[in-house]
Design an enzyme around this catalytic site. Structure first.
Site, PDB file in Angstrom:
ATOM      1  N   HIS A 121       0.873  -1.169   0.000  1.00  0.00           N
ATOM      2  CA  HIS A 121       0.000   0.000   0.000  1.00  0.00           C
ATOM      3  C   HIS A 121       0.917   1.228   0.000  1.00  0.00           C
ATOM      4  O   HIS A 121       2.021   1.169   0.530  1.00  0.00           O
ATOM      5  CB  HIS A 121      -0.781  -0.078   1.324  1.00  0.00           C
ATOM      6  CG  HIS A 121      -1.887   0.887   1.507  1.00  0.00           C
ATOM      7  ND1 HIS A 121      -1.673   2.173   1.906  1.00  0.00           N
ATOM      8  CD2 HIS A 121      -3.236   0.747   1.380  1.00  0.00           C
ATOM      9  CE1 HIS A 121      -2.852   2.779   2.025  1.00  0.00           C
ATOM     10  NE2 HIS A 121      -3.812   1.939   1.714  1.00  0.00           N
ATOM     11  N   ASP A 198       2.609  -4.983   8.390  1.00  0.00           N
ATOM     12  CA  ASP A 198       1.388  -4.187   8.291  1.00  0.00           C
ATOM     13  C   ASP A 198       0.198  -5.146   8.311  1.00  0.00           C
ATOM     14  O   ASP A 198      -0.020  -5.889   7.355  1.00  0.00           O
ATOM     15  CB  ASP A 198       1.437  -3.385   6.986  1.00  0.00           C
ATOM     16  CG  ASP A 198       0.112  -2.709   6.666  1.00  0.00           C
ATOM     17  OD1 ASP A 198      -0.834  -2.822   7.470  1.00  0.00           O
ATOM     18  OD2 ASP A 198       0.031  -2.069   5.606  1.00  0.00           O
ATOM     19  N   GLN A 201      -4.815  -5.177   6.770  1.00  0.00           N
ATOM     20  CA  GLN A 201      -5.743  -5.955   5.960  1.00  0.00           C
ATOM     21  C   GLN A 201      -5.946  -7.370   6.502  1.00  0.00           C
ATOM     22  O   GLN A 201      -6.880  -8.054   6.120  1.00  0.00           O
ATOM     23  CB  GLN A 201      -5.175  -6.012   4.538  1.00  0.00           C
ATOM     24  CG  GLN A 201      -6.191  -6.153   3.445  1.00  0.00           C
ATOM     25  CD  GLN A 201      -7.268  -5.099   3.467  1.00  0.00           C
ATOM     26  OE1 GLN A 201      -8.435  -5.434   3.608  1.00  0.00           O
ATOM     27  NE2 GLN A 201      -6.916  -3.832   3.353  1.00  0.00           N
ATOM     28  N   LYS A 224     -10.904  -1.079  10.122  1.00  0.00           N
ATOM     29  CA  LYS A 224     -11.064  -2.204   9.200  1.00  0.00           C
ATOM     30  C   LYS A 224     -11.567  -3.443   9.923  1.00  0.00           C
ATOM     31  O   LYS A 224     -11.807  -4.468   9.314  1.00  0.00           O
ATOM     32  CB  LYS A 224      -9.752  -2.483   8.473  1.00  0.00           C
ATOM     33  CG  LYS A 224      -9.440  -1.349   7.490  1.00  0.00           C
ATOM     34  CD  LYS A 224      -8.303  -1.625   6.567  1.00  0.00           C
ATOM     35  CE  LYS A 224      -8.136  -0.414   5.648  1.00  0.00           C
ATOM     36  NZ  LYS A 224      -6.851  -0.394   4.969  1.00  0.00           N
ATOM     37  N   CYS A 362      -4.563   2.387  -3.748  1.00  0.00           N
ATOM     38  CA  CYS A 362      -3.350   2.853  -3.073  1.00  0.00           C
ATOM     39  C   CYS A 362      -2.196   1.882  -3.292  1.00  0.00           C
ATOM     40  O   CYS A 362      -1.343   1.712  -2.425  1.00  0.00           O
ATOM     41  CB  CYS A 362      -3.560   3.043  -1.565  1.00  0.00           C
ATOM     42  SG  CYS A 362      -4.702   4.339  -1.179  1.00  0.00           S
TER      43      CYS A 362
HETATM   44  C1  LIG Z   1      -5.883   0.443   4.847  1.00  0.00           C
HETATM   45  C2  LIG Z   1      -4.503   0.036   4.774  1.00  0.00           C
HETATM   46  C3  LIG Z   1      -3.473   0.873   5.222  1.00  0.00           C
HETATM   47  C4  LIG Z   1      -3.707   2.265   5.728  1.00  0.00           C
HETATM   48  O1  LIG Z   1      -4.520   2.276   6.857  1.00  0.00           O
HETATM   49  P1  LIG Z   1      -5.020   3.666   7.475  1.00  0.00           P
HETATM   50  O2  LIG Z   1      -6.092   3.266   8.431  1.00  0.00           O
HETATM   51  O3  LIG Z   1      -5.549   4.469   6.318  1.00  0.00           O
HETATM   52  O4  LIG Z   1      -3.854   4.314   8.119  1.00  0.00           O
HETATM   53  C5  LIG Z   1      -2.187   0.390   5.159  1.00  0.00           C
HETATM   54  N1  LIG Z   1      -1.916  -0.831   4.688  1.00  0.00           N
HETATM   55  C6  LIG Z   1      -2.871  -1.665   4.234  1.00  0.00           C
HETATM   56  C7  LIG Z   1      -2.501  -3.029   3.742  1.00  0.00           C
HETATM   57  C8  LIG Z   1      -4.194  -1.258   4.255  1.00  0.00           C
HETATM   58  O5  LIG Z   1      -5.144  -2.086   3.811  1.00  0.00           O
END
Ligand SMILES: *Cc1c(COP(=O)(O)O)cnc(C)c1O
Length: 404
Positions: A121, A198, A201, A224, A362
C-alpha cells in the site's frame, strides 16, 4: 453457531437502501461497517464519562482513564503481546508506520538497506522512501509473480548483513494475497534485520500472535475490523520501543519539563503525545470483543466460502479477469472486464446499490505490474451473503451489456 442473518441484525447500516436498492456493501477492504455495540460504546462515552485521561483526579477523568487502559489491555490480549506497554494506541496504521520510519532515522547509515514487498500500500512505500532520503539507505523490493505472490527465492538473494529492516503487509489490500510472513520474519532475523508487518488488511480476517511470530513491530487500524476511524495500534517489542526516540513532542509523553532539559515518560506514553482519540480507543476494545465473540475461525471459514462462491460466479462472465489468484488469499476479488474501464463498471454497479472499490487501491506499483489503470475490487466481510454476491454478478453482467 455462525448465523449470518442474525449477525446482519447487529449492523444498522445494512438496512439502508442506495438508489432505491438494498445496500450491498463490498468495500470492506477500505473500511468495515460498525456494529450496534460499538456505536453504543461511543454514545455511552460521550453521554456519560467524556473527560481527558491521565490528568485529572476527578471521577470522570478516572473513569475515562480506566476505560482507555482496559481497551489497551484488550488490544494486548488480542495480539498476545507480552506487556500492555508494548501496545501504543495511534491514529491508525499510517501513523504507526511513520513512528517507526521516523525513529529508524537514528539507526540507519548510508548504504544500509530496507526491503519492502511489491505488494505494498502507498502508506508502506512512501515513509520508507522518505527514510532513505534522510539517511542514504537503499530501498530494495521483493518482486511478485502473475498470481500476485512474492518471489521468495529473490527475497533470499536480497538479504544480507546490510539489511536493517524488512517491511511487508500480512495480506495485500489490492489482491488479497496472504504473504508468508513467518518465513519472511525468520529469514530477516537470520541476518539481524528488524521486521515490521502491516496487519491493516489481515486483522479483519485472522488473529495474529505477535509472540509466536516473533515479529518486532506489528500495526493495524481499528476501522477495518468493525471499530471507528482515527484509531489504531502499534505493537513493538519493548527492547525496540525503549531504544526508539519519541515521534512527537507534547503533553502526556514527558516525565519532567524544564527549559533546560526534558525527560520522557516511559512506555507506552512516550509515543502518545497529546490528547488521544479516547473514545475511539475504547470503541476499538469493544470492536475486538465483538469480533472475538463471533470467533476468527468462524469468520475465516465463512469468508472462504464467500470467496470461493464469488470467484466461481464472477468467472462465469465471459471476458472477466481476476487479478490475484494465489491459493493463499482472503476474501478480496480484484477484477476487470475486457476493454472496459473499472471506473465505468463501478459507477453502474453503484446505481444498483452495490458498493465496490475502483481504482489503484493505493497500490499503483501492482497496477503497473499488470499494466492496467486499476481494477474493480469486491471485498467480502463475514456479514455479507451469497445472495449479495448474486446481485453483484447480475450488476456486472448488466454493466458489461451497457458498456460493450
Ligand atoms: C488500509 C490500509 C493501510 C492504511 O490504513 P489507514 O487506516 O488508512 O492508516 C495500510 N496498509 C494496508 C494493507 C491497508 O489495507
Amino acid at each position: 453457531m455462525f448465523d449470518v442473518h442474525k449477525i446482519r441484525e447487529d449492523f444498522p447500516i445494512l438496512k439502508r437502501e442506495v438508489n432505491g436498492k438494498p445496500l450491498v456493501y463490498f468495500d470492506n477492504a477500505a473500511t468495515s461497517q460498525t456494529p450496534q455495540v460499538v456505536i453504543d460504546t461511543i454514545v455511552d462515552y460521550y453521554s456519560n464519562y467524556n473527560a481527558n485521561i491521565h490528568r485529572g483526579v476527578h471521577t470522570l477523568s478516572q473513569e475515562a482513564t480506566d476505560a482507555y487502559e482496559v481497551a489497551r489491555k484488550k488490544v494486548q490480549q488480542h495480539f498476545n503481546a507480552k506487556h500492555s506497554h508494548e501496545i501504543i494506541l495511534t491514529s491508525g496504521t499510517t501513523h504507526s508506520i511513520n513512528i517507526i520510519a521516523t525513529g529508524f532515522t537514528h539507526f540507519l547509515a548510508e548504504g544500509d538497506e530496507i526491503i519492502v514487498s511489491a505488494l505494498e500500500h502507498h502508506s508502506n512505500i512512501v515513509p520508507w522512501q522518505m527514510l532513505c532520503d534522510r539517511t542514504g539507505a537503499v530501498l530494495k523490493v521483493i518482486p511478485m509473480n502473475e498470481e500476485g505472490e512474492l518471489l521468495m527465492d529473490v527475497y533470499d538473494t536480497l538479504l544480507s548483513d546490510k539489511t536493517k529492516l524488512v517491511f511487508t503487509n500480512h495480506i495485500s489490500n489490492a489482491l488479497g494475497t496472504i504473504n508468508p510472513i513467518e518465513e519472511i520474519i525468520e529469514k530477516a532475523h537470520s541476518v539481524g534485520a528488524a521486521v515490521l508487518i502491516d496487519g491493516a488488511q489481515s486483522c479483519p480476517h485472522v488473529k495474529p500472535d505477535v509472540q509466536a511470530l516473533d515479529v518486532d513491530f506489528y500495526v493495524a487500524s481499528a476501522h477495518k475490523l468493525c471499530g471507528p476511524t482515527g484509531v489504531g495500534m502499534l505493537y513493538g517489542k519493548s527492547e525496540w520501543l525503549e531504544k526508539l526516540p519519541p515521534y512527537q513532542g507534547g503533553g502526556e509523553m514527558i516525565e519532567q519539563v524544564t527549559f533546560e532539559k526534558t525527560t520522557y515518560a516511559g512506555l507506552p506514553h512516550k509515543f502518545e503525545a497529546g490528547t488521544p482519540n479516547i473514545c475511539g480507543g475504547i470503541a476499538f476494545g469493544a470492536a475486538l470483543d465483538y469480533m472475538n465473540a463471533i470467533g476468527f475461525d468462524n469468520i475465516a471459514a465463512y469468508e472462504k466460502e464467500l470467496l470461493d462462491y464469488g470467484t466461481k460466479k464472477l468467472l462465469e462472465i465471459e471476458g472477466l479477469k481476476i487479478y490475484g489468484t494465489s491459493q493463499n488469499k482472503t476474501s478480496v476479488i480484484s477484477f476487470n472486464l475486457e476493454n472496459i474501464h473499472p471506473y465505468d463498471v463501478g459507477t453502474i454497479v453503484d446505481k444498483l446499490g452495490i458498493a465496490v472499490r475502483t481504482g489503484h487501491h493505493c497500490a499503483q506499483p501492482i497496477m503497473d505490474f499488470y499494466k492496467i489503470p486499476g481494477t474493480v475490487r469486491a471485498s467480502f466481510s463475514f456479514y455479507n451473503t451469497k445472495e449479495e454476491i448474486d446481485a453483484l454478478v447480475e450488476a456486472v453482467k448488466r454493466a458489461k451489456m451497457m458498456l460493450s
